[in-house]
Write a protein that holds these residues in place. Structure first.
Motif, PDB file in Angstrom:
ATOM      1  N   PHE A  92       0.834  -1.203   0.000  1.00  0.00           N
ATOM      2  CA  PHE A  92       0.000   0.000   0.000  1.00  0.00           C
ATOM      3  C   PHE A  92       0.870   1.256   0.000  1.00  0.00           C
ATOM      4  O   PHE A  92       0.688   2.162  -0.820  1.00  0.00           O
ATOM      5  CB  PHE A  92      -0.916  -0.027   1.229  1.00  0.00           C
ATOM      6  CG  PHE A  92      -1.846   1.145   1.314  1.00  0.00           C
ATOM      7  CD1 PHE A  92      -2.769   1.407   0.315  1.00  0.00           C
ATOM      8  CD2 PHE A  92      -1.817   1.983   2.421  1.00  0.00           C
ATOM      9  CE1 PHE A  92      -3.635   2.491   0.402  1.00  0.00           C
ATOM     10  CE2 PHE A  92      -2.675   3.062   2.518  1.00  0.00           C
ATOM     11  CZ  PHE A  92      -3.579   3.318   1.505  1.00  0.00           C
ATOM     12  N   CYS A  96       1.819   4.092  -3.057  1.00  0.00           N
ATOM     13  CA  CYS A  96       1.188   5.387  -2.741  1.00  0.00           C
ATOM     14  C   CYS A  96       1.703   6.461  -3.713  1.00  0.00           C
ATOM     15  O   CYS A  96       2.887   6.513  -4.020  1.00  0.00           O
ATOM     16  CB  CYS A  96       1.543   5.748  -1.299  1.00  0.00           C
ATOM     17  SG  CYS A  96       1.277   7.469  -0.847  1.00  0.00           S
ATOM     18  N   TYR A  97       0.814   7.325  -4.188  1.00  0.00           N
ATOM     19  CA  TYR A  97       1.225   8.352  -5.162  1.00  0.00           C
ATOM     20  C   TYR A  97       2.319   9.245  -4.589  1.00  0.00           C
ATOM     21  O   TYR A  97       3.243   9.642  -5.295  1.00  0.00           O
ATOM     22  CB  TYR A  97       0.018   9.224  -5.558  1.00  0.00           C
ATOM     23  CG  TYR A  97      -1.073   8.493  -6.295  1.00  0.00           C
ATOM     24  CD1 TYR A  97      -1.036   7.117  -6.483  1.00  0.00           C
ATOM     25  CD2 TYR A  97      -2.159   9.187  -6.816  1.00  0.00           C
ATOM     26  CE1 TYR A  97      -2.052   6.443  -7.155  1.00  0.00           C
ATOM     27  CE2 TYR A  97      -3.185   8.530  -7.501  1.00  0.00           C
ATOM     28  CZ  TYR A  97      -3.113   7.154  -7.647  1.00  0.00           C
ATOM     29  OH  TYR A  97      -4.120   6.506  -8.308  1.00  0.00           O
ATOM     30  N   TYR A  98       2.186   9.577  -3.305  1.00  0.00           N
ATOM     31  CA  TYR A  98       3.201  10.433  -2.687  1.00  0.00           C
ATOM     32  C   TYR A  98       4.533   9.689  -2.581  1.00  0.00           C
ATOM     33  O   TYR A  98       5.597  10.234  -2.856  1.00  0.00           O
ATOM     34  CB  TYR A  98       2.727  10.890  -1.306  1.00  0.00           C
ATOM     35  CG  TYR A  98       3.826  11.525  -0.495  1.00  0.00           C
ATOM     36  CD1 TYR A  98       4.316  12.789  -0.823  1.00  0.00           C
ATOM     37  CD2 TYR A  98       4.418  10.853   0.586  1.00  0.00           C
ATOM     38  CE1 TYR A  98       5.352  13.363  -0.109  1.00  0.00           C
ATOM     39  CE2 TYR A  98       5.440  11.422   1.298  1.00  0.00           C
ATOM     40  CZ  TYR A  98       5.907  12.677   0.958  1.00  0.00           C
ATOM     41  OH  TYR A  98       6.938  13.237   1.657  1.00  0.00           O
ATOM     42  N   HIS A 140      -2.423  -0.002  -6.704  1.00  0.00           N
ATOM     43  CA  HIS A 140      -2.662   0.776  -5.475  1.00  0.00           C
ATOM     44  C   HIS A 140      -4.124   0.762  -5.039  1.00  0.00           C
ATOM     45  O   HIS A 140      -4.428   0.629  -3.861  1.00  0.00           O
ATOM     46  CB  HIS A 140      -2.184   2.210  -5.651  1.00  0.00           C
ATOM     47  CG  HIS A 140      -2.269   3.006  -4.395  1.00  0.00           C
ATOM     48  ND1 HIS A 140      -1.517   2.703  -3.276  1.00  0.00           N
ATOM     49  CD2 HIS A 140      -3.040   4.074  -4.040  1.00  0.00           C
ATOM     50  CE1 HIS A 140      -1.811   3.554  -2.305  1.00  0.00           C
ATOM     51  NE2 HIS A 140      -2.729   4.389  -2.731  1.00  0.00           N
ATOM     52  N   TYR A 192      -4.149   8.800   7.163  1.00  0.00           N
ATOM     53  CA  TYR A 192      -3.338   8.487   5.978  1.00  0.00           C
ATOM     54  C   TYR A 192      -4.197   7.786   4.917  1.00  0.00           C
ATOM     55  O   TYR A 192      -4.203   8.173   3.750  1.00  0.00           O
ATOM     56  CB  TYR A 192      -2.141   7.623   6.396  1.00  0.00           C
ATOM     57  CG  TYR A 192      -1.311   7.135   5.233  1.00  0.00           C
ATOM     58  CD1 TYR A 192      -0.795   8.032   4.299  1.00  0.00           C
ATOM     59  CD2 TYR A 192      -1.042   5.779   5.054  1.00  0.00           C
ATOM     60  CE1 TYR A 192      -0.043   7.585   3.224  1.00  0.00           C
ATOM     61  CE2 TYR A 192      -0.288   5.336   3.987  1.00  0.00           C
ATOM     62  CZ  TYR A 192       0.207   6.238   3.074  1.00  0.00           C
ATOM     63  OH  TYR A 192       0.945   5.792   2.003  1.00  0.00           O
ATOM     64  N   CYS A 196      -6.009   9.299   1.115  1.00  0.00           N
ATOM     65  CA  CYS A 196      -5.460   8.626  -0.083  1.00  0.00           C
ATOM     66  C   CYS A 196      -6.193   9.085  -1.352  1.00  0.00           C
ATOM     67  O   CYS A 196      -7.411   9.217  -1.356  1.00  0.00           O
ATOM     68  CB  CYS A 196      -5.609   7.121   0.116  1.00  0.00           C
ATOM     69  SG  CYS A 196      -5.380   6.148  -1.366  1.00  0.00           S
ATOM     70  N   HIS A 197      -5.438   9.285  -2.413  1.00  0.00           N
ATOM     71  CA  HIS A 197      -6.026   9.707  -3.693  1.00  0.00           C
ATOM     72  C   HIS A 197      -7.026   8.657  -4.220  1.00  0.00           C
ATOM     73  O   HIS A 197      -8.076   9.007  -4.763  1.00  0.00           O
ATOM     74  CB  HIS A 197      -4.936   9.914  -4.742  1.00  0.00           C
ATOM     75  CG  HIS A 197      -3.965  11.001  -4.404  1.00  0.00           C
ATOM     76  ND1 HIS A 197      -3.066  10.902  -3.365  1.00  0.00           N
ATOM     77  CD2 HIS A 197      -3.756  12.209  -4.975  1.00  0.00           C
ATOM     78  CE1 HIS A 197      -2.344  12.006  -3.309  1.00  0.00           C
ATOM     79  NE2 HIS A 197      -2.729  12.814  -4.271  1.00  0.00           N
ATOM     80  N   ALA A 198      -6.665   7.370  -4.068  1.00  0.00           N
ATOM     81  CA  ALA A 198      -7.536   6.304  -4.569  1.00  0.00           C
ATOM     82  C   ALA A 198      -8.815   6.228  -3.727  1.00  0.00           C
ATOM     83  O   ALA A 198      -9.893   5.928  -4.252  1.00  0.00           O
ATOM     84  CB  ALA A 198      -6.798   4.964  -4.546  1.00  0.00           C
ATOM     85  N   HIS A 232      -1.503  14.912   2.718  1.00  0.00           N
ATOM     86  CA  HIS A 232      -1.256  13.469   2.633  1.00  0.00           C
ATOM     87  C   HIS A 232       0.176  13.099   3.048  1.00  0.00           C
ATOM     88  O   HIS A 232       0.396  12.094   3.723  1.00  0.00           O
ATOM     89  CB  HIS A 232      -1.526  12.997   1.209  1.00  0.00           C
ATOM     90  CG  HIS A 232      -1.571  11.518   1.050  1.00  0.00           C
ATOM     91  ND1 HIS A 232      -2.421  10.717   1.783  1.00  0.00           N
ATOM     92  CD2 HIS A 232      -0.859  10.666   0.248  1.00  0.00           C
ATOM     93  CE1 HIS A 232      -2.234   9.445   1.435  1.00  0.00           C
ATOM     94  NE2 HIS A 232      -1.295   9.393   0.517  1.00  0.00           N
TER      95      HIS A 232
HETATM   96 FE1  FES Z   1      -0.953   7.679  -0.825  1.00  0.00          FE
HETATM   97 FE2  FES Z   1      -3.121   6.258  -1.644  1.00  0.00          FE
HETATM   98  S1  FES Z   1      -1.973   6.076   0.197  1.00  0.00           S
HETATM   99  S2  FES Z   1      -2.136   7.900  -2.590  1.00  0.00           S
END
Ligand code: FES
Length: 266
Positions: A92, A96-98, A140, A192, A196-198, A232
């Motif tokens: 996960f 993550c995008y970050y 993701h 967190y 999340c973006h998703a 985020h």
């Molecule tokens: Fe960071 Fe999903 S947990 S974008």
């Protein structure tokens, strides 16, 4: 003739016209991520003896949810719950995008930083984005579902810390420092996952418009999540840090180095 200018103007690893200490942030990120990887590796392989105390009332966040204990699994002696479940938080966080931004900069130096020249080899390799092996980052959204299950079990773990026993006799329902430590860890993790973006995309992300009814509600939630999504990176680092603070706390109590004071409420 084009007037476009390619930045940075000078080439050579780390060369830049920037006058700020641009390397400070990536340096500490690299240090923190390396430390967490090394610590986790040793903890789950060589130092996995003291992962809980008070007969599993409080379990270390690294080994939580303690699925071996919870489901009474029959496993070899060298196995522990972290070895069974850590692929979920790793998967996960790793997708993550970050985190993608962080590791591309910190470990791959591609790019090194804004307006800072990267290693010459990376100019030749180029940046291909989410292609090749990195296409796996697209899992993701699925890792998110698994992370939500883990988060729910961690929240249950907090509730579990509030049941006190004296041997096999029930002593009561209360709160100990261990409860607070695990609660803080769960709240940070909740923030967190919640930023999340998703996760945001689940609410109104696939709709063409948010007008009234269900779509209006979804749009409202999307905007609320966007407000916490701005931070985020903060939730990423604090939730990660708290896993290790919590682990050290549980380890210290389990070893008898520090106490875990508690009060019985009912
Ligand atoms: Fe960071 Fe999903 S947990 S974008």
């Amino acid at each position: 003739m084009s007037n476009s200018l390619k930045l940075p103007i000078q080439r050579g690893f780390g060369i830049t016209d920037r006058v700020d200490k641009w390397w400070t942030e990536p340096f500490w990120m690299a240090f923190a991520l390396t430390l967490t990887l090394v610590y986790t590796t040793f903890r789950v392989t060589l130092w996995d003896g003291e992962i809980q105390y008070d007969n599993h009332r409080v379990t270390s966040p690294i080994f939580s949810p303690d699925v071996i204990h919870l489901f009474d699994l029959k496993t070899p002696n060298w196995m522990n719950s972290a070895l069974l479940i850590l692929w979920i938080p790793f998967g996960f966080r790793g997708t993550c995008y970050y985190m993608r931004r962080v590791y591309h900069r910190v470990f791959f130096q591609n790019p090194t930083a804004c307006v800072v020249s990267k290693p010459e080899i990376n100019y030749r390799i180029g940046y291909k984005g989410e292609t090749g092996l990195f296409i796996l980052n697209n899992i993701h959204r699925y890792m998110l579902y698994l992370a939500i299950i883990i988060l729910s079990m961690k929240i249950f773990d907090v509730y579990h810390t509030m049941h006190f026993f004296n041997g096999t006799e029930k002593e009561g329902f209360g709160i100990s420092v261990g409860t607070v430590v695990l609660a803080v860890e769960s709240i940070l993790l909740l923030m967190y996952v919640g930023s999340c973006h998703a996760f945001r995309h689940l609410f109104g992300g696939s709709m063409n418009q948010w007008r009234g009814g269900i779509s209006g509600i979804m749009g409202g939630i999307y905007i609320k999540i966007s407000n916490i999504n701005v931070d985020h990176s903060f939730w990423f680092w604090t939730s990660l840090g708290m896993v290790f603070i919590g682990d050290l706390f549980v380890w210290a109590v389990a070893e008898g180095i520090i106490p875990d004071p508690y009060i019985i409420i009912i």
